[in-house]
Design an enzyme around this catalytic site. Structure first.
Site, short mmCIF file in Angstrom:
data_model
loop_
_atom_site.label_atom_id
_atom_site.label_comp_id
_atom_site.label_asym_id
_atom_site.label_seq_id
_atom_site.Cartn_x
_atom_site.Cartn_y
_atom_site.Cartn_z
N SER A 89 -1.27 -13.02 -1.84
CA SER A 89 -2.73 -12.96 -1.85
C SER A 89 -3.38 -14.18 -2.48
O SER A 89 -4.50 -14.53 -2.12
CB SER A 89 -3.18 -11.68 -2.56
OG SER A 89 -2.59 -11.59 -3.83
N HIS B 284 -2.57 -8.72 3.51
CA HIS B 284 -3.26 -9.93 4.00
C HIS B 284 -2.77 -10.40 5.37
O HIS B 284 -3.24 -11.42 5.86
CB HIS B 284 -3.13 -11.04 2.95
CG HIS B 284 -3.78 -10.65 1.66
ND1 HIS B 284 -5.12 -10.84 1.42
CD2 HIS B 284 -3.27 -10.00 0.58
CE1 HIS B 284 -5.41 -10.34 0.22
NE2 HIS B 284 -4.32 -9.83 -0.31
N LYS C 34 -9.48 -4.97 4.09
CA LYS C 34 -9.53 -6.43 4.18
C LYS C 34 -9.89 -6.80 5.63
O LYS C 34 -11.03 -6.60 6.02
CB LYS C 34 -8.22 -7.02 3.68
CG LYS C 34 -7.96 -6.65 2.20
CD LYS C 34 -6.75 -7.29 1.68
CE LYS C 34 -6.36 -6.97 0.25
NZ LYS C 34 -7.12 -6.12 -0.60
C1 LIG Z 1 -1.26 -7.70 -1.67
C2 LIG Z 1 -2.17 -6.56 -2.02
N1 LIG Z 1 -1.66 -5.32 -2.09
C3 LIG Z 1 -2.41 -4.27 -2.40
C4 LIG Z 1 -3.76 -4.41 -2.68
C5 LIG Z 1 -4.54 -3.21 -3.07
O1 LIG Z 1 -5.21 -2.70 -1.96
P1 LIG Z 1 -6.52 -1.84 -2.13
O2 LIG Z 1 -7.63 -2.78 -2.43
O3 LIG Z 1 -6.70 -1.12 -0.83
O4 LIG Z 1 -6.26 -0.90 -3.27
C6 LIG Z 1 -4.34 -5.69 -2.62
C7 LIG Z 1 -5.76 -5.98 -2.90
O5 LIG Z 1 -6.61 -5.26 -3.15
C8 LIG Z 1 -3.52 -6.79 -2.28
O6 LIG Z 1 -4.03 -8.03 -2.22
#
Ligand SMILES: Cc1ncc(COP(=O)(O)O)c(C=O)c1O
Length: 324
Positions: free
Chosen positions: A178, A206, A236
């Site tokens: 990310s 992502h 996203k």
């Molecule tokens: C790689 C990654 N995994 C999990 C999440 C968590 O997802 P959520 O925002 O739906 O809780 C995020 C960002 O929020 C992320 O960038």
């Protein structure tokens, strides 16, 4: 932290310019946002395809509120699993090429739920050093032995796998990182998972909507395999909220029976599933959004002179928005 320590700790954060504060938005997400009465170009969000305020998603959600109401009542296991949510799960499974899919309230909840439902004391989890915090928290919650390998260092991971006495092993990685936007060496990770009898858990927060013609890294790298468990977020590129896990029927049925972040939480609003279905349609039909994103990624790539890895998609989105 004791009650009398909080204010001092907050003041210290402020003194170090590390105090987290929220900007109050007075507009939808989009290329332009309004904060505190001023207009800004938005340079921070994961709305990679510009769907968060798309009319098709809004109409789908509005219609679904009329059909299904707002609240979901309770956990899906207690109050019932909405047909529209089942439809979204079926569509997500088909889109990612997996047998089954399960919606979660968020990617954070999915990561906690999956890892802690497959592993326990005496098991082992192997995680890339640059994994998202939610994967790390899932590893900690599972009570399995938690080993971290150097970023994208397959040899280091192999050394850790070779040394483990644990019966159940799981390798957990961000498919696309990310912060830097680089990808995990997925084919090599799958080979190790096979060689050392481990699950491979991919967090494609992502990549979903962006890579593999929007279908995510499983398609991009031909990674469909019984050892692979796929997770992607829907807040996203998909422009909505929530997340899903896609895998075999057995894995999904196991999660329904054991993932505490699925069982002990109120299901997300049914209308959200309608927006996800509308979003999937646009992800399939409007490939130009991905082309536009890729054009802006390469443009920023040239400007920054970064070599070898893609800039974070989040940064690319800036360019997307600026230029639209
Ligand atoms: C790689 C990654 N995994 C999990 C999440 C968590 O997802 P959520 O925002 O739906 O809780 C995020 C960002 O929020 C992320 O960038």
């Amino acid at each position: 932290m004791r009650p009398d320590e909080l204010d001092t700790a907050l003041n210290n954060l402020a003194a170090e310019h590390r105090l987290r504060q929220r900007a109050i938005l007075h507009s939808p997400q989009g290329p332009h946002v309004r904060i505190d009465g001023r207009d800004y170009l938005a340079f921070a969000s994961n709305d990679y395809l510009g769907l968060a305020n798309h009319p098709a998603l809004k109409t789908a959600m509005q219609q679904a509120i009329d059909d299904w109401g707002v609240g979901s009542g309770a956990s899906a296991l207690v109050a019932g699993h909405f047909a529209i949510q089942q439809q979204a799960e079926t569509a997500l499974a088909a889109f990612t090429g997996c047998e089954a899919a399960l919606l979660f309230g968020s990617g954070y909840a999915a990561n906690l739920g999956v890892i802690s439902s497959l592993l326990g004391r005496g098991d082992a989890v192997f995680a890339d050093k640059l994994n998202h915090a939610s994967l790390n928290d899932g590893c900690l919650l599972s009570r399995a032995t938690f080993r971290r390998f150097r970023h994208n260092d397959v040899a280091h991971l192999e050394q850790l796998l070779r040394d483990t006495p644990a019966k159940t092993r799981l390798i957990a990685v961000d498919a696309v990182y990310s912060m830097d936007g680089d990808e995990a060496p997925l084919a090599a990770l799958l080979q190790l998972a096979e060689r050392y009898d481990a699950w491979l858990y991919l967090d494609d927060a992502h990549g979903f909507g962006v890579l593999g013609e929007g279908r995510g890294v499983l398609f991009d790298h031909a990674l469909h395999h019984p050892r692979v468990i796929y997770m992607a977020t829907l807040g996203k590129a998909a422009g909505v909220a929530g997340a899903f896990v896609a895998a075999s029927h057995s894995v999904v049925n196991w999660l329904i029976n054991s993932a505490r972040t699925y069982i002990f939480t109120t299901a997300h609003p049914p209308a959200q599933a309608a927006a996800v279905l509308a979003s999937l349609q646009l992800i399939k039909d409007e490939g130009w959004r991905r082309l536009q994103l890729q054009r802006h990624i390469s443009r920023r790539h040239l400007q920054s002179g970064v070599g070898g890895c893609q800039p974070a998609f989040g940064l690319a989105v800036l360019a997307w928005r600026v230029c639209r």
